[in-house]
Write a protein that holds these residues in place. Structure first.
Motif, short mmCIF file in Angstrom:
data_model
loop_
_atom_site.label_atom_id
_atom_site.label_comp_id
_atom_site.label_asym_id
_atom_site.label_seq_id
_atom_site.Cartn_x
_atom_site.Cartn_y
_atom_site.Cartn_z
N ALA A 22 0.83 -1.21 0.00
CA ALA A 22 0.00 0.00 0.00
C ALA A 22 0.87 1.26 0.00
N PHE A 23 1.83 1.31 0.90
CA PHE A 23 2.65 2.51 1.02
C PHE A 23 3.55 2.69 -0.22
N ASN A 24 4.05 1.57 -0.74
CA ASN A 24 4.90 1.68 -1.93
C ASN A 24 4.12 2.13 -3.16
N ILE A 25 2.91 1.59 -3.31
CA ILE A 25 2.10 2.01 -4.46
C ILE A 25 1.78 3.49 -4.32
N ALA A 26 1.36 3.88 -3.11
CA ALA A 26 0.98 5.28 -2.88
C ALA A 26 2.14 6.22 -3.18
N LYS A 27 3.34 5.81 -2.75
CA LYS A 27 4.51 6.67 -2.98
C LYS A 27 4.91 6.66 -4.45
N GLU A 78 4.88 4.33 11.28
CA GLU A 78 5.77 5.48 11.31
C GLU A 78 6.85 5.44 10.23
N LYS A 79 7.44 4.25 10.03
CA LYS A 79 8.57 4.17 9.10
C LYS A 79 8.16 4.50 7.65
N TYR A 80 6.85 4.37 7.36
CA TYR A 80 6.41 4.66 5.99
C TYR A 80 5.91 6.11 5.83
N LEU A 81 5.58 6.74 6.96
CA LEU A 81 4.89 8.03 6.88
C LEU A 81 5.90 9.17 6.84
N LEU A 85 4.38 11.38 1.44
CA LEU A 85 3.17 10.55 1.37
C LEU A 85 1.94 11.38 1.70
N ASN A 86 0.97 11.29 0.82
CA ASN A 86 -0.30 11.98 1.01
C ASN A 86 -1.28 10.98 1.64
N TYR A 87 -1.55 11.12 2.93
CA TYR A 87 -2.37 10.10 3.59
C TYR A 87 -3.33 10.70 4.61
N THR A 88 -4.36 9.90 4.94
CA THR A 88 -5.24 10.22 6.05
C THR A 88 -5.46 8.92 6.82
N ILE A 89 -5.83 9.06 8.09
CA ILE A 89 -6.15 7.87 8.88
C ILE A 89 -7.57 8.02 9.39
N PHE A 156 5.62 -5.94 -2.92
CA PHE A 156 5.77 -5.02 -4.04
C PHE A 156 7.23 -4.66 -4.12
N TRP A 157 7.92 -5.29 -5.05
CA TRP A 157 9.37 -5.14 -5.09
C TRP A 157 9.77 -4.11 -6.14
N GLY A 158 9.59 -2.86 -5.81
CA GLY A 158 10.10 -1.80 -6.68
C GLY A 158 9.24 -1.46 -7.87
#
Lengths: 299, 117
Positions: A22-27, A78-81, A85-89, A156-158
């Motif tokens: 999720a975080f990799n796709i978003a970034k 935390e390590k991804y944020l 990154l454009n995110y909401t929780i 998701f490898w790159g």
């Protein structure tokens, strides 16, 4: 392509591999990522008592608790944020599948991303042979593609560069093909179209001889060519294959052989009018077993 | 004739360390800092073994492996994944081994020896 992603997470180990995707796709694709967590079902009639996902304790849901959970999720990821990154929780209370679908209705994401089930004491579903009920219900009813990341291998490898699209030549498969084409064109990926000739179900009780199997393979290949190849030529690379065997096994093997980053398939459960919320058997088995993320399309 | 090992890693320290380790143990080490360079070097030197990082600038290690396995001359070269990423052991299914950084040098040498002999 993926402007808005709804990532439904338990914020536990069961969702860790999905989180990485999720975080990799978003970034990678500058998507807005909505990190969504459902606290659970209120346990008493009019109260807001839920069972905490992590501590398993009963807690009263109020603003403070919701704020605490939101902060806990922020800390967990935390390590991804970072600033890029454009995110909401968001945190909700209720039946997870219903709340995820409700959130999807509000956000209208391009993609819902789900990780492993927490229904088995924190184990990811990859060790089981069936999907959790939340995953099944969301896949059945979602109005957008649903991406599953169940096995730890499914990471998701790159970025995406190699997509496998599994077809059974149904109308819904054609819709899934449209989506696969869109992803492949937008992200400049190669697309492999695959059909698994089901020799277990064909002519029940009668073993097909090899000539019959090979004849059916040729017919299926012709079908793939006439149905998909004109559009596949728009891509930088494509391939078309038919293998015989048990469909879900062959699809998983084919994706592994192709070293696919993503598998796209249609499923047919929207047509099921009964209370049976299970996904089509092959799709469910592929989701559970595949070594890469799987997108299921139901409309 | 010394066996050739190609080290593909964007981390200069890791590259230097691996090159020294392999050269000191009777191998001939070559380096590449990314996937493109890795493919170019692999075609040029035809290594007997490759160590591969997963997360690199631009294309990642699994993309390298895919290109490698599509090349008839290179597809049988064994690959050892060396990465700090969690879950890296799943990134290249056909790798002969997958080691986590920081790795144990003896373990790596043992795997290299077993693979090349």
């Amino acid at each position: 392509m993926f402007k808005k992603i709804l990532f439904a997470t338990s914020a536990t180990g069961a969702s860790d591999h999905a989180a990485r995707v999720a975080f990799n796709i978003a970034k990678s694709y500058q998507s807005h990522l909505n990190i969504f967590h459902v606290l659970g079902v209120p346990s008493r009639g009019y109260s807001q008592v839920v069972v905490d996902v992590k501590t398993k304790e009963r807690v009263d849901v109020d603003e403070d608790y919701t704020a605490w959970v939101t902060e806990d999720i922020r800390t967990y990821y935390e390590k991804y944020l970072d600033e890029s990154l454009n995110y909401t929780i968001d945190v909700a209370v209720g039946v997870p599948a219903r709340e995820i679908l409700r959130q999807a209705k509000i956000l209208k994401p391009d993609l819902i991303l789900l990780g492993g089930s927490t229904g088995d004491e924190g184990e990811s579903v990859y060790k089981k042979s069936s999907l959790g009920s939340t995953l099944q219900k969301v896949a059945k009813s979602a109005n957008c593609p649903v991406l599953f990341v169940n096995r730890p291998a499914a990471s998701f490898w790159g970025g995406l560069s190699n997509i496998v699209f599994g077809t059974d030549f149904s109308k819904i498969s054609d819709k899934a093909f449209d989506f696969a084409m869109k992803v492949a064109k937008t992200l400049d990926c190669e697309l492999s179209v695959f059909h698994a000739l089901d020799i277990s179900a064909l002519h029940a009780g009668k073993m097909l001889n090899q000539d019959e199997i090979e004849q059916q393979i040729r017919e299926s290949l012709r079908k793939i060519r006439s149905r998909y190849e004109p559009r596949l030529k728009e891509l930088k690379g494509y391939s078309m294959d038919v293998w015989e065997g048990i469909p879900f096994i062959e699809i998983v093997k084919y994706a592994r052989d192709k070293q696919a980053d993503l598998l796209i398939m249609a499923h047919h459960s929207r047509k099921i009018s009964s209370e049976d919320i299970r996904l089509g058997g092959n799709v469910e088995q592929v989701i559970v077993r595949a070594g890469c993320p799987v997108i299921s399309i139901n409309k | 004739m010394k066996k050739k090992i190609l080290v593909i890693d964007d981390d200069l320290n890791i590259r230097d360390y691996l090159v020294s380790l392999f050269n000191d143990n009777g191998y001939e080490a070559y380096i590449a800092g990314d996937v493109k360079e890795g493919i170019k070097e692999a075609k040029k030197i035809k290594p007997d073994l490759i160590t591969l990082d997963i997360e690199m600038p631009g294309e990642w290690g699994p993309r390298f492996y895919r290109q490698l396995s599509q090349d008839s001359e290179l597809k049988n070269i064994p690959v050892i994944v060396i990465s700090g990423l969690s879950g890296h052991q799943y990134a290249v299914v056909n790798a002969v081994a997958s080691l986590t950084k920081p790795f144990d040098r003896e373990e790596l040498l043992k795997i290299v020896k077993e693979t090349l002999n």
